[in-house]
Scaffold this active site. Structure first.
Site, short mmCIF file in Angstrom:
data_model
loop_
_atom_site.label_atom_id
_atom_site.label_comp_id
_atom_site.label_asym_id
_atom_site.label_seq_id
_atom_site.Cartn_x
_atom_site.Cartn_y
_atom_site.Cartn_z
CE1 TYR A 173 7.51 2.62 8.56
CE2 TYR A 173 7.03 1.32 10.52
CZ TYR A 173 7.63 1.44 9.28
OH TYR A 173 8.34 0.39 8.76
CE LYS A 189 5.87 0.30 6.23
NZ LYS A 189 6.24 0.08 4.82
#
Length: 251
Positions: free
Chosen positions: A170, A174
């Site tokens: 994750y 990002k």
């Protein structure tokens, strides 16, 4: 911001059937924007849009799965046929799949691939498909919903708020969203289109669910505020920035 100045604008928000995305739709519509509420499940998008229309808001559902190229292209054709342009694109759809019990080196490749398919490749694909319609607008706006967890600076800084918060697939997805934002903002630097990335805050949503309990510090309506602010910036607003409620964050 006021409703009059935004009347007539058309926005599309991905991943908008719940959480931050749904509140982004609501808040943009409350500012006078006509909002396309996009979701993978058409029935859920229909239901969410119907509820907001019942409150007097200008919201229209659209089916869009950011991991499905055919779905993206169909949605772009639909928006072109209905409206001929797009003023605002909020790339909000995202997932977190990391196993919190495992260190970074032991997260499965499947977790990495599925995370990037949605959080990065899906975002890029949606942007590519809708960029021609954003070019038809007087002043297009692209908002990429990232996270402070994408900050390489803070991850490498002992004692920072995110230093010990390693959900690698994750986080790295990002970081890549932030890097993509800088690249696209450079490409569009001589156009009226502005491209920015935002941190919504540590929001209590289903995505921050651990053991059946939602974790987070703020509610989803607060988490939508930065996306809405950056979607409605005027010609003097920034491009290529990474912000949270007006505060510039480190890359």
């Amino acid at each position: 911001m006021n409703g009059n100045s935004n009347t007539g604008k058309i926005a599309l928000v991905t991943g908008a059937t719940r959480g931050i995305g749904l509140h982004t739709v609501r808040q943009l519509a409350e500012q006078g924007v006509h909002v396309l509420l996009a979701g993978r499940d058409r029935d859920r998008a229909d239901a969410a849009a119907r509820e907001l229309r019942g409150e007097g808001l200008s919201v229209e559902p659209i089916a869009l799965d950011v991991t499905d190229g055919a779905s993206i292209e169909a949605a772009a054709r639909e928006v072109d046929a209905r409206h001929g342009r797009l003023d605002i694109l909020v790339n909000n759809a995202g997932i977190i799949l990391d196993d919190g019990s495992l260190p970074p080196s032991q997260q499965s490749l499947d977790t990495w691939r599925r995370t990037f398919d949605t959080n990065l490749f899906g975002l890029v694909a949606v942007t590519q498909a809708f960029l021609p319609l954003l070019r038809e607008a007087a002043s297009g706006r692209i908002v990429n919903v990232s996270s402070i967890l994408g900050s390489l600076t803070l991850h490498g800084q002992p004692g920072s708020p995110v230093y010990d918060f390693k959900v690698p697939a994750y986080n790295v997805s990002k970081s890549a969203v932030n890097a993509w934002t800088v690249q696209l903002a450079w490409e569009l630097r001589d156009t009226p289109i502005k491209v920015n990335t935002v941190h919504p805050g540590y929001v209590r949503t289903d995505m921050n669910n651990s053991g059946g309990e939602q974790r987070g510090e703020i509610e989803a309506d607060e988490g939508a505020r930065t996306s809405v602010q950056m979607a409605l910036i005027d010609a003097d607003g920034p491009t290529g920035s990474f912000t949270y409620l007006g505060e510039t964050l480190p890359w």
